[in-house]
Design a protein around this motif. Structure first.
Motif, mmCIF file in Angstrom:
data_model
loop_
_atom_site.group_PDB
_atom_site.id
_atom_site.type_symbol
_atom_site.label_atom_id
_atom_site.label_comp_id
_atom_site.label_asym_id
_atom_site.label_seq_id
_atom_site.Cartn_x
_atom_site.Cartn_y
_atom_site.Cartn_z
ATOM 1 N N CYS A 38 0.834 -1.194 0.000
ATOM 2 C CA CYS A 38 0.000 0.000 0.000
ATOM 3 C C CYS A 38 0.871 1.247 0.000
ATOM 4 O O CYS A 38 1.918 1.284 0.660
ATOM 5 N N GLU A 161 -6.411 4.370 -5.400
ATOM 6 C CA GLU A 161 -7.567 4.724 -4.572
ATOM 7 C C GLU A 161 -8.867 4.162 -5.146
ATOM 8 O O GLU A 161 -9.821 4.902 -5.368
ATOM 9 N N PHE A 163 -11.223 2.455 -3.963
ATOM 10 C CA PHE A 163 -12.436 2.485 -3.139
ATOM 11 C C PHE A 163 -12.673 3.877 -2.560
ATOM 12 O O PHE A 163 -13.505 4.058 -1.663
ATOM 13 N N ARG A 171 -16.909 -0.249 1.225
ATOM 14 C CA ARG A 171 -15.457 -0.282 1.226
ATOM 15 C C ARG A 171 -14.930 -1.503 1.975
ATOM 16 O O ARG A 171 -14.065 -2.226 1.480
ATOM 17 N N ASN A 172 -15.453 -1.731 3.173
ATOM 18 C CA ASN A 172 -15.035 -2.884 3.970
ATOM 19 C C ASN A 172 -15.289 -4.192 3.234
ATOM 20 O O ASN A 172 -14.434 -5.074 3.204
ATOM 21 N N GLN A 175 -12.827 -4.580 0.454
ATOM 22 C CA GLN A 175 -11.486 -4.921 0.955
ATOM 23 C C GLN A 175 -11.375 -6.420 1.202
ATOM 24 O O GLN A 175 -10.387 -7.059 0.822
ATOM 25 N N THR A 193 -3.879 4.447 -1.221
ATOM 26 C CA THR A 193 -5.035 4.792 -0.399
ATOM 27 C C THR A 193 -4.675 6.017 0.426
ATOM 28 O O THR A 193 -3.502 6.350 0.584
ATOM 29 N N SER A 195 -6.418 6.100 3.324
ATOM 30 C CA SER A 195 -7.002 5.639 4.575
ATOM 31 C C SER A 195 -6.019 4.736 5.311
ATOM 32 O O SER A 195 -5.610 3.701 4.815
ATOM 33 N N ASP A 197 -6.580 3.045 7.902
ATOM 34 C CA ASP A 197 -7.280 1.814 8.230
ATOM 35 C C ASP A 197 -7.175 0.805 7.086
ATOM 36 O O ASP A 197 -6.869 -0.362 7.296
ATOM 37 N N GLU A 198 -7.380 1.304 5.892
ATOM 38 C CA GLU A 198 -7.343 0.438 4.716
ATOM 39 C C GLU A 198 -5.947 -0.161 4.533
ATOM 40 O O GLU A 198 -5.797 -1.359 4.299
ATOM 41 N N LEU A 202 -4.944 -4.180 4.713
ATOM 42 C CA LEU A 202 -4.634 -4.905 3.490
ATOM 43 C C LEU A 202 -3.170 -5.295 3.309
ATOM 44 O O LEU A 202 -2.863 -6.377 2.824
ATOM 45 N N ARG A 230 -9.519 -5.227 12.741
ATOM 46 C CA ARG A 230 -9.233 -3.802 12.595
ATOM 47 C C ARG A 230 -9.025 -3.103 13.932
ATOM 48 O O ARG A 230 -8.450 -2.027 14.005
#
Ligand SMILES: Nc1ncnc2c1ncn2[C@@H]1O[C@H](COP(=O)(O)OP(=O)(O)O)[C@@H](O)[C@H]1O
Ligand SMILES: [Mg+2]
Lengths: 252, 262
Positions: A38, A161, A163, A171-172, A175, A193, A195, A197-198, A202, A230
């Motif tokens: 990522c 990007e 999503f 999105r979740n 993923q 990304t 994000s 979190d993303e 990933l 998460r």
């Protein structure tokens, strides 16, 4: 194989008045086969530019990209791309969109459609086979875009990007689906990304970038098994680490 | 849904009433006020003349001859205009080659070409077709060009990363379908202009038959009821051609655009 080598890649854009923008400055990076990487960083730090160069849609001012040791310069079917904006051909039905790649590889119509059906099934949109893109939701469109990229059986999947425009829940789900696809298809994935979190959910590795000039600040290994929780402490810790890095960059 | 259908019926009735009113008023004005067939033939005069041209067969010849002129012109405009528009819109720099010529020729009203049409082609179908062509070719070139210029970059790039690299394929599979709405609009404009040019060309004697020619011919005979028959026919045929085109192109070929606000 899908081993990517980014060697001292720089890219400078010149505005109309001749003023240079250094979008990428001396990026060097080695991405292993079947790795999920990522890219994260403030907007304008050159993430899109880097991915476009890797896809062959842009040429670096200096430096080079190697795929399995071979220098690349123009797009080809070995590197698939999913764009941030909706890029499905609106005049083609879902199935014809997915069949486009195989068709361009010289496969005949029947063969192409057969391959397309397979990938349509992979993203679970069989009942939208003959729909036009305008009939699909944003999440479905990106699913089709992923299926379309995969139908060429690429070694590297480049996702900018993908999503970004979707709501959190869609999105979740996507993923999860993407991880599933990644595991099944043995591909290398480059994923931009913004994000945290993303990225933490990933990536095998997270490449943190900074702006003006765009360069790599840090590369973080994520040694957590999939599927990740998460809210686990390790995830939180990683997120905080990346956040701090990005905050430090912003202060500069 | 129910309300919509009801409204539609209601609207149809209104349209019929409006049309009837105009016809009745026309008849009354012609019979009671003007009382001169030369200045204003009545509705009934026109209907009777219409029946006459159907009976003596002139109508079919005129319609088919006019359609032939129209088709010659539209066909040429399409096969010449489309490639020029594509080349101008797709290849960088090509518009600098074509642009000066087009900008000089385009402002010349198509009817100004009639003398040359006659000198070059004589009193032939090609001659009338040529005038239609002059009127129709520029809207096709310009709309094809704009359509190609405004192909979203993301479609072209998506095609490239899917392995579609050659110009020929990018044009065929991406630019052309993407530009099709604009091209279709250009063809519709071209048909409108071409239809007008057709009538004028035929009236000027570029041809010895056709709907436009007959207007002039009957005018010389002071048969204004026949003039009106042919005028109305030209209107109806023009409308019909546009509707057929709309049905086949807008509703079928371009149905993928349903979601796009126009
Ligand atoms: N085609 C272009 N022409 C000029 N400048 C560009 C172009 N593409 C990107 N840039 C500039 O390069 C920098 C990096 O852009 P980009 O790669 O899109 O960043 P990111 O995707 O990380 O937000 C920005 O400052 C942007 O303005
Ligand atoms: Mg970007």
């Amino acid at each position: 194989m899908g081993r990517l080598t980014v060697n001292n890649v720089s890219r400078t854009f010149y505005k109309g008045n001749g003023a240079p923008t250094i979008a990428l400055s001396d990026i060097t990076l080695e991405i292993k086969d079947k790795e999920f990487v990522c890219f994260i960083g403030p907007s304008g730090c050159g993430k899109t530019t880097l991915l476009r160069i890797i896809a062959g849609l842009d040429t670096p001012t200096s430096g080079e990209i190697l795929l399995d040791g071979t220098k690349i310069s123009v797009p080809d079917a070995k590197r698939g791309m999913v764009f941030q904006e909706y890029s499905l051909f609106p005049w083609r039905t879902v199935i014809d969109n997915i069949a486009f790649g195989p068709q361009m590889q010289g496969k005949n119509k029947n063969e192409s459609l057969k391959i397309a059906e397979k990938y349509l099934g992979l993203v679970g949109l069989e009942q939208f086979k003959n729909s036009y893109p305008y009939e699909l939701s944003g999440g479905m469109r990106q699913r089709v875009a992923i299926a379309r990229a995969l139908a060429n059986d690429p070694k590297v999947l480049i996702m900018d990007e993908p999503f970004g425009a979707l709501d959190a829940q869609t999105r979740n789900i996507l993923q999860h689906e993407l991880l599933e696809i990644w595991r099944k298809n043995n591909i290398t994935i480059l994923f931009v990304t913004h994000s945290m979190d993303e990225a933490v959910f990933l990536a095998d590795r997270i490449v943190v970038m900074s702006a003006r000039p765009g360069k790599i600040v840090d590369i973080i290994d994520v040694d957590l098994p999939h599927l990740r929780d998460r809210t686990a402490p390790e995830s939180n810790e990683l997120r905080n680490h990346v956040l701090k890095l990005l905050a430090k960059e912003r202060e500069k | 849904m129910k309300i919509n259908i009801k409204n539609a019926i209601h609207n149809r009735e209104l349209e019929a009433i409006s049309l009837l009113t105009v016809i009745v008023m026309w008849q009354l004005v012609a019979d009671l006020l003007v009382k001169n067939k030369l200045f204003l033939p009545s509705f009934i005069d026109v209907v009777l003349s219409f029946l006459k041209v159907i009976k003596n067969g002139a109508l079919y010849t005129d319609i088919s001859v006019s359609l032939l002129h129209f088709l010659i012109g539209m066909f040429l405009a399409f096969v010449i205009g489309l490639p020029i528009g594509i080349i101008m819109g797709w290849f960088k720099g090509a518009n600098h080659i074509f642009d000066p010529v087009i900008e000089i020729l385009r402002p010349i009203p198509p009817l100004a070409w009639i003398p040359f049409a006659i000198i070059w082609f004589g009193l032939t179908h090609q001659s009338a077709g040529f005038v239609v062509f002059i009127g129709a070719v520029f809207p096709i070139i310009i709309n094809t060009y704009t359509g190609f210029k405004s192909v979203p970059v993301v479609y072209v790039e998506a095609a490239k990363v899917l392995g579609c690299m050659r110009d020929q394929n990018l044009i065929r599979y991406v630019a052309l379908p993407s530009a099709l709405p604009s091209i279709a609009a250009g063809i519709r404009i071209a048909m409108g202009v071409g239809w007008m040019c057709l009538v004028a060309a035929e009236m000027f004697g570029v041809s010895n038959n056709g709907l436009g020619y007959k207007i002039w011919w009957h005018y010389h005979l002071h048969q204004m009821d026949f003039v009106l028959v042919y005028m109305l026919l030209l209107g109806f045929l023009g409308l019909l051609i546009d509707r057929v085109f709309r049905y086949y192109v807008d509703d079928r070929l371009l149905k993928w655009r349903l979601g796009i606000v126009m």
